[in-house]
Write a protein that holds these residues in place. Structure first.
Motif, PDB file in Angstrom:
ATOM      1  N   LYS A   1       0.837  -1.194   0.000  1.00  0.00           N
ATOM      2  CA  LYS A   1       0.000   0.000   0.000  1.00  0.00           C
ATOM      3  C   LYS A   1       0.876   1.249   0.000  1.00  0.00           C
ATOM      4  O   LYS A   1       1.712   1.425   0.889  1.00  0.00           O
ATOM      5  CB  LYS A   1      -0.923   0.007   1.221  1.00  0.00           C
ATOM      6  CG  LYS A   1      -2.184  -0.805   1.032  1.00  0.00           C
ATOM      7  CD  LYS A   1      -3.183  -0.529   2.128  1.00  0.00           C
ATOM      8  CE  LYS A   1      -4.541  -1.183   1.826  1.00  0.00           C
ATOM      9  NZ  LYS A   1      -5.537  -0.838   2.854  1.00  0.00           N
TER      10      LYS A   1
ATOM     11  N   TYR B   1       5.195   4.300   1.815  1.00  0.00           N
ATOM     12  CA  TYR B   1       4.392   3.241   2.432  1.00  0.00           C
ATOM     13  C   TYR B   1       3.300   3.846   3.299  1.00  0.00           C
ATOM     14  O   TYR B   1       3.576   4.645   4.201  1.00  0.00           O
ATOM     15  CB  TYR B   1       5.295   2.333   3.262  1.00  0.00           C
ATOM     16  CG  TYR B   1       4.566   1.201   3.956  1.00  0.00           C
ATOM     17  CD1 TYR B   1       3.893   0.241   3.222  1.00  0.00           C
ATOM     18  CD2 TYR B   1       4.546   1.100   5.342  1.00  0.00           C
ATOM     19  CE1 TYR B   1       3.212  -0.800   3.835  1.00  0.00           C
ATOM     20  CE2 TYR B   1       3.874   0.064   5.978  1.00  0.00           C
ATOM     21  CZ  TYR B   1       3.206  -0.873   5.217  1.00  0.00           C
ATOM     22  OH  TYR B   1       2.537  -1.900   5.831  1.00  0.00           O
TER      23      TYR B   1
ATOM     24  N   PRO C   1       0.051   2.143   5.109  1.00  0.00           N
ATOM     25  CA  PRO C   1      -0.760   0.933   5.301  1.00  0.00           C
ATOM     26  C   PRO C   1      -2.240   1.197   5.534  1.00  0.00           C
ATOM     27  O   PRO C   1      -3.060   0.302   5.329  1.00  0.00           O
ATOM     28  CB  PRO C   1      -0.118   0.278   6.526  1.00  0.00           C
ATOM     29  CG  PRO C   1       0.511   1.409   7.272  1.00  0.00           C
ATOM     30  CD  PRO C   1       0.968   2.384   6.235  1.00  0.00           C
TER      31      PRO C   1
ATOM     32  N   LYS D   1       9.637  -3.044   4.389  1.00  0.00           N
ATOM     33  CA  LYS D   1       8.624  -2.100   4.852  1.00  0.00           C
ATOM     34  C   LYS D   1       8.535  -2.143   6.382  1.00  0.00           C
ATOM     35  O   LYS D   1       8.827  -3.171   7.006  1.00  0.00           O
ATOM     36  CB  LYS D   1       7.274  -2.434   4.233  1.00  0.00           C
ATOM     37  CG  LYS D   1       6.695  -3.775   4.662  1.00  0.00           C
ATOM     38  CD  LYS D   1       5.363  -4.034   3.987  1.00  0.00           C
ATOM     39  CE  LYS D   1       4.785  -5.372   4.428  1.00  0.00           C
ATOM     40  NZ  LYS D   1       3.488  -5.650   3.786  1.00  0.00           N
TER      41      LYS D   1
END
Length: 511
Positions: free
Chosen positions: A111, A118, A120, A136
């Motif tokens: 995501k 990044y 999320p 990540k």
């Protein structure tokens, strides 16, 4: 003909037709590399709807692409497998790092926000490479950690305090019971009605020390939970008052003489001394359950066992362990220093090693050989000790085998200074004292000091060879074939090293 119920291969979102899916892939996942693809052709559709869609798409913010690696035909390669990228293999940018990959090495989803960072929670799904996926935040984390150390200490201290209070209570009951029983024995000893009076008074005293549980309401043993019956009688523990059985196999309770109990807890404040009052001769016993026995006497027995001197085998083994710690600490230092000198000599073959470094190596080597000799001497002394039981004999054999394997592993890397350190080239009068000093540390010259060290090493090797040979003979009798194979390999290495040392010594070896 439009397809129905198609889904996105990336985010699995469902669409009514293929056109909606294509728009979703172009807008949401950035598959449309040609930003002008929604140009005048779509805008010139008759009903005008395409122009409206195009204007709405232009307003949609797209994923950042400035960091993407540009595809160059014949020059671009996959960052994962290194293959040249073409139309068949594919050339896809990782949406996070922007590097080019083939289709096979871009399987993960992550995501990201519109800046390719990044995100999320509010980000959208995009393809990414393996490195971006595993690096990540939170991928290798173990979740949120809560420190409960202080709560653990509180609970442990509470249990410890409860245990200490329970132990103190049992000890006070035990002292009262023993003092009362000895007083009754001294009072009625020699009397005609000793048995009648003694049993009656003992029963009264035991009930005053601790309340007994009503045996009519108990159907099972308090420890083993076996049901009572004609063959399994009920008994009260004289310290806790619980009802237990007298099964000899389960050992839930035992009838123990007072003399043994007092000697096992001699630190308690009894009114009588076991030696002065001859308590071991008093024919009075007390029934105690296994829980009370463990609570009062196990800790005391352990403390006494710790204070007792070690047996001969354990004492020698402890000394061997101390020597092995010295060897393990010195050997890496010696090997590192020797390797550094080897590297210096390889880089510059004409360079003469520093005499201080050579002297330090010789000192470490001499100390290590002395430690090995002492370790070997302790091993021989341990083998000569006569075991007191079968367990000590097994322990002795195990230590003998472990000792042989330890010395075989550690002493073989311990070699004298290599010949590569011997300076080459013409010797001048200026260099003669330095060369003479260095030659005293070389194996090729075999000074008196070197002969002594080689003899010492040869003696240790022969002793270890003898130990392994005797161990192999024992294992042959016990049919331990797998361990014999390992010992034979160690024996071959020892024989090889013995042959090498003997060839260096020549006539200077043992007769």
């Amino acid at each position: 003909m439009d397809l129905e119920n198609v889904s996105c291969p990336i985010c699995l979102r469902k669409f009514d037709n293929l056109q909606a899916l294509n728009k979703h892939l172009d807008v949401e996942h950035g598959f449309n590399d040609n930003e002008d693809s929604l140009g005048s052709n779509e805008g010139s559709m008759a009903n005008g709807k395409a122009t409206k869609v195009s204007s709405n798409v232009d307003k949609v913010q797209k994923l950042k692409r400035s960091h993407w690696e540009k595809f160059q035909k014949g020059k671009s390669h996959c960052q994962a497998c290194g293959r040249a990228l073409n139309n068949e293999i594919g050339a896809i940018n990782c949406k996070k790092c922007g590097k080019l990959h083939c289709r096979r090495h871009l399987p993960n989803m992550i995501k990201l926000d519109l800046s390719a960072r990044y995100e999320p929670e509010h980000g959208k799904w995009y393809n990414c490479c393996h490195d971006c996926f595993v690096n990540k935040p939170g991928y290798n984390d173990y979740g949120k950690a809560i420190d409960l150390t202080q709560e653990f200490f509180k609970l442990r201290n509470m249990k410890k305090e409860d245990k200490n209070l329970r132990l103190l209570q049992l000890e006070n009951r035990f002292v009262r019971l023993v003092n009362g029983l000895i007083t009754l024995y001294n009072k009625y000893n020699g009397s005609i009605i000793y048995n009648l009076k003694m049993n009656n008074e003992m029963s009264k005293l035991e009930r005053t020390v601790t309340p007994w549980r009503d045996d009519r309401s108990v159907l099972y043993c308090n420890i083993c939970s076996e049901p009572f019956g004609l063959l399994l009688r009920k008994h009260h523990c004289r310290l806790c008052g619980m009802i237990v059985c007298d099964n000899a196999y389960r050992n839930c309770s035992n009838q123990i003489d007072i003399g043994y109990l007092v000697s096992a807890a001699s630190d308690l404040p009894f009114d009588y001394d076991i030696e002065k009052n001859s308590l071991s001769e008093i024919p009075v016993s007390v029934r105690l359950c296994s829980h009370c026995i463990s609570m009062i006497f196990v800790g005391r027995k352990f403390s006494k066992d710790v204070e007792m001197p070690l047996s001969g085998i354990f004492a020698k083994y402890e000394s061997m362990q101390n020597i092995s710690k010295v060897i393990d600490s010195l050997l890496p230092i010696f090997e590192d220093s020797l390797n550094n000198l080897k590297l210096e000599t390889v880089k510059d073959s004409k360079r003469v090693p520093d005499p201080k470094n050579l002297n330090e190596l010789a000192r470490l080597r001499h100390k290590l050989l002395g430690s090995f000799n002492l370790y070997n001497t302790l091993t021989r002394q341990l083998i000569c000790i006569e075991p007191r039981n079968h367990v000590e004999r097994q322990l002795q054999n195990s230590i003998k085998t472990a000792s042989a394997a330890y010395i075989n592993e550690k002493i073989l890397p311990l070699k004298s200074l290599p010949a590569i350190l011997n300076p080459e080239g013409p010797k001048t009068q200026k260099d003669e004292p330095e060369v003479k000093k260095l030659s005293q540390l070389m194996i090729e010259n075999l000074t008196i000091k070197e002969v002594k060290e080689l003899r010492q090493e040869l003696m240790v090797l022969k002793e270890q060879s003898y130990l392994i040979e005797s161990t192999i003979q024992d294992y042959k009798k016990q049919r331990r074939l797998e361990e014999i194979v390992t010992l034979n390999k160690n024996l071959e290495e020892l024989h090889s090293r013995i042959h090498t040392v003997q060839s260096k010594l020549g006539d200077n070896g043992f007769s």
